[in-house]
Design an enzyme around this catalytic site. Structure first.
Site, mmCIF file in Angstrom:
data_model
loop_
_atom_site.group_PDB
_atom_site.id
_atom_site.type_symbol
_atom_site.label_atom_id
_atom_site.label_comp_id
_atom_site.label_asym_id
_atom_site.label_seq_id
_atom_site.Cartn_x
_atom_site.Cartn_y
_atom_site.Cartn_z
ATOM 1 N N GLU A 23 0.780 7.613 20.507
ATOM 2 C CA GLU A 23 0.092 6.688 20.088
ATOM 3 C C GLU A 23 0.641 5.282 20.458
ATOM 4 O O GLU A 23 1.780 4.903 20.024
ATOM 5 C CB GLU A 23 -0.285 6.602 18.728
ATOM 6 C CG GLU A 23 -1.585 5.612 18.237
ATOM 7 C CD GLU A 23 -2.084 5.943 16.568
ATOM 8 O OE1 GLU A 23 -2.001 5.138 15.952
ATOM 9 O OE2 GLU A 23 -2.126 7.205 16.387
ATOM 10 N N TYR A 26 -8.753 -4.805 6.347
ATOM 11 C CA TYR A 26 -8.158 -3.522 6.558
ATOM 12 C C TYR A 26 -8.711 -2.738 5.636
ATOM 13 O O TYR A 26 -8.098 -2.693 4.456
ATOM 14 C CB TYR A 26 -6.550 -3.406 6.830
ATOM 15 C CG TYR A 26 -6.116 -2.306 7.094
ATOM 16 C CD1 TYR A 26 -5.493 -2.224 8.693
ATOM 17 C CD2 TYR A 26 -5.804 -1.306 6.371
ATOM 18 C CE1 TYR A 26 -5.198 -1.061 9.226
ATOM 19 C CE2 TYR A 26 -5.519 0.024 7.078
ATOM 20 C CZ TYR A 26 -4.884 0.154 8.388
ATOM 21 O OH TYR A 26 -4.495 1.210 8.571
ATOM 22 N N ASP A 63 -9.694 1.079 3.815
ATOM 23 C CA ASP A 63 -9.573 2.739 3.972
ATOM 24 C C ASP A 63 -11.242 3.082 3.956
ATOM 25 O O ASP A 63 -12.019 2.498 3.469
ATOM 26 C CB ASP A 63 -8.859 2.966 2.992
ATOM 27 C CG ASP A 63 -7.197 3.003 2.919
ATOM 28 O OD1 ASP A 63 -6.889 2.963 4.132
ATOM 29 O OD2 ASP A 63 -6.467 2.811 1.987
ATOM 30 N N ARG A 111 9.190 6.548 -3.866
ATOM 31 C CA ARG A 111 9.591 7.502 -4.912
ATOM 32 C C ARG A 111 10.991 7.816 -5.411
ATOM 33 O O ARG A 111 11.420 8.229 -4.222
ATOM 34 C CB ARG A 111 8.612 8.841 -4.648
ATOM 35 C CG ARG A 111 7.001 8.413 -4.494
ATOM 36 C CD ARG A 111 6.448 9.887 -4.357
ATOM 37 N NE ARG A 111 4.779 9.407 -4.015
ATOM 38 C CZ ARG A 111 4.080 9.903 -2.983
ATOM 39 N NH1 ARG A 111 4.957 10.600 -1.933
ATOM 40 N NH2 ARG A 111 3.053 9.615 -2.671
ATOM 41 N N ARG A 138 0.943 -1.048 -0.300
ATOM 42 C CA ARG A 138 -0.174 -0.021 0.007
ATOM 43 C C ARG A 138 0.968 1.212 -0.015
ATOM 44 O O ARG A 138 0.238 2.433 -0.254
ATOM 45 C CB ARG A 138 -0.852 -0.055 1.179
ATOM 46 C CG ARG A 138 -1.707 -1.239 1.241
ATOM 47 C CD ARG A 138 -2.380 -1.181 2.711
ATOM 48 N NE ARG A 138 -3.607 -0.276 2.994
ATOM 49 C CZ ARG A 138 -3.395 0.692 3.778
ATOM 50 N NH1 ARG A 138 -2.217 0.662 4.798
ATOM 51 N NH2 ARG A 138 -4.292 1.650 4.116
ATOM 52 N N ARG A 151 3.580 6.768 17.115
ATOM 53 C CA ARG A 151 3.884 7.942 16.486
ATOM 54 C C ARG A 151 3.063 8.934 17.399
ATOM 55 O O ARG A 151 2.570 9.032 18.453
ATOM 56 C CB ARG A 151 2.982 7.959 15.088
ATOM 57 C CG ARG A 151 1.546 7.595 15.286
ATOM 58 C CD ARG A 151 0.614 7.663 13.858
ATOM 59 N NE ARG A 151 -0.707 7.288 14.184
ATOM 60 C CZ ARG A 151 -1.385 7.419 13.035
ATOM 61 N NH1 ARG A 151 -1.108 7.620 11.766
ATOM 62 N NH2 ARG A 151 -2.616 6.868 13.156
ATOM 63 N N ARG A 193 -5.923 -5.496 16.451
ATOM 64 C CA ARG A 193 -5.224 -4.575 17.179
ATOM 65 C C ARG A 193 -5.919 -3.496 17.883
ATOM 66 O O ARG A 193 -7.239 -3.110 17.270
ATOM 67 C CB ARG A 193 -4.239 -4.094 16.469
ATOM 68 C CG ARG A 193 -3.015 -5.068 15.986
ATOM 69 C CD ARG A 193 -2.260 -5.634 17.007
ATOM 70 N NE ARG A 193 -1.165 -4.701 17.528
ATOM 71 C CZ ARG A 193 -0.467 -5.121 18.668
ATOM 72 N NH1 ARG A 193 -0.656 -6.023 19.205
ATOM 73 N NH2 ARG A 193 0.510 -4.232 18.624
#
Length: 370
Positions: free
Chosen positions: A301, A349, A351, A174, A170, A278, A246
């Site tokens: 988190e 999972y 989005d 670059r 996912r 994070r 989780r």
């Protein structure tokens, strides 16, 4: 008989709205004291910051119909999501891009040079099955260990060689200086948060909402059909044991004497010796209103295994050994009068845009058949 929708999150509210518009009577059951599920937002009274209560949600999609759908209900403000990572005391840009590569290896390579450099470091594999195999084939050992290994272990609670390669697929790599986190043509956040979306979806004469009201399988007989967005294994009373989910713990800090804590919405901490994954600073998710704030709100988190009384955030799919999940999926297919929806009900999972897309396709199929 009415239709029951279990869960007032994204899947449940979209389905309830579409059913109500088609003339069905809907009863929405939500075990929490608010609508919106994990997308719930509310403004912090001390600072004025719009807080993503269960962690940040950035809407991004390449699906024109889904973008048109959510835009019917909300004023969506374009938002460029950028993420930084602190690794061994230095700050880098994510996803891995040309700046990350040059900074990490102390070089000044052009795109073609960097591409060749990474290809030389990568460990090619014809069909990677695990997260670790995919990462090594993707960026090589050094970048994998710096940015992915520790973060992934903390996030998922297991070694990367136990997780499927699809998790890493996912994320982009670059060879230019583009540090935008998402590639999709539509990336935005609602001007006034996500909660108004759910309020508008449920504002219908054919919808009745029951907060603080868990739903049990025994109640299904009182309804024509049930759309269930709770944990898949819970519906079957954990007949084959508990699936892996989780959950997240947030250490919330309201800083009324600080206007900018970290200068960006998300700072990742991949180092394995740091217990959290994070820190998110919520005012940066609404840059168009920062002058209104009287301070800032940050979330530190922590990810951990979901216990019996925790809120499950996302399912854990393993690279191997899916027999338990397959047993539950078989039960779900064989259960008449119940459609399993959303992240938890389908054990995927998803989005936000995919969740909406799946909900619309599911409910429209149901309407056509009835």
């Amino acid at each position: 008989m009415p239709i029951a929708i279990v869960g007032a999150g994204l899947s449940g509210c979209v389905i309830a709205h579409e059913l109500a518009d088609a003339g069905f009577q809907c009863e929405v059951f939500e075990s929490r004291d608010h609508i919106g599920g994990n997308c719930h937002t509310q403004r912090d009274p001390d600072t004025g910051v719009m807080v993503h209560t269960y962690g940040p949600h950035i809407f991004h999609t390449d699906k024109a119909d889904v973008w048109a759908y959510i835009s019917r209900f909300l004023e969506m403000v374009p938002y460029q999501h950028r993420v930084k990572a602190t690794v061994k005391g230095e700050v880098y840009s994510l996803p891995v891009n040309l700046h990350t590569i040059n900074q990490f290896f102390h070089k000044a390579m052009r795109p073609d040079e960097a591409r060749a450099f990474i290809q030389a470091l990568a460990e090619p594999m014809e069909n990677p099955q695990t997260f670790e195999q995919q990462a090594l084939a993707f960026v090589g050992k050094d970048l994998y260990e710096a940015f992915f290994k520790g973060y992934t272990t903390k996030q998922w609670g297991m070694a990367p060689d136990q997780l499927p390669a699809s998790i890493l697929k996912r994320l982009p790599l670059r060879f230019n200086y583009d540090d935008s986190y998402f590639n999709h043509p539509w990336i935005a956040i609602p001007k006034e948060g996500y909660t108004p979306l759910f309020e508008k979806l449920l504002d219908h004469d054919n919808i009745h909402v029951h907060l603080n009201h868990p739903f049990t399988p025994a109640q299904a007989k009182d309804f024509e059909h049930v759309f269930y967005s709770g944990p898949l294994d819970a519906w079957f009373d954990y007949r084959h044991g508990r699936l892996l989910y989780r959950t997240l713990d947030f250490e919330k800090q309201i800083l009324t004497d600080t206007q900018d804590y970290q200068g960006i919405a998300v700072m990742n901490y991949p180092d394995a010796n740091i217990p959290y994954t994070r820190i998110t600073e919520h005012k940066h998710f609404a840059p168009w209103e920062q002058d209104r704030h009287r301070g800032t709100v940050i979330y530190t988190e922590f990810s951990r295994h979901c216990e019996e009384n925790d809120i499950p955030y996302y399912p854990v799919r393993l690279a191997q050994g899916q027999t338990q999940l397959e047993a539950y999926q078989t039960l779900a297919r064989e259960t008449e009068g119940v459609t399993f929806i959303g992240r938890l009900g389908t054990f995927q999972y998803l989005d936000m845009d995919v969740t909406i897309d799946q909900a619309l396709k599911t409910v429209h199929t149901f309407i056509q058949q009835h």
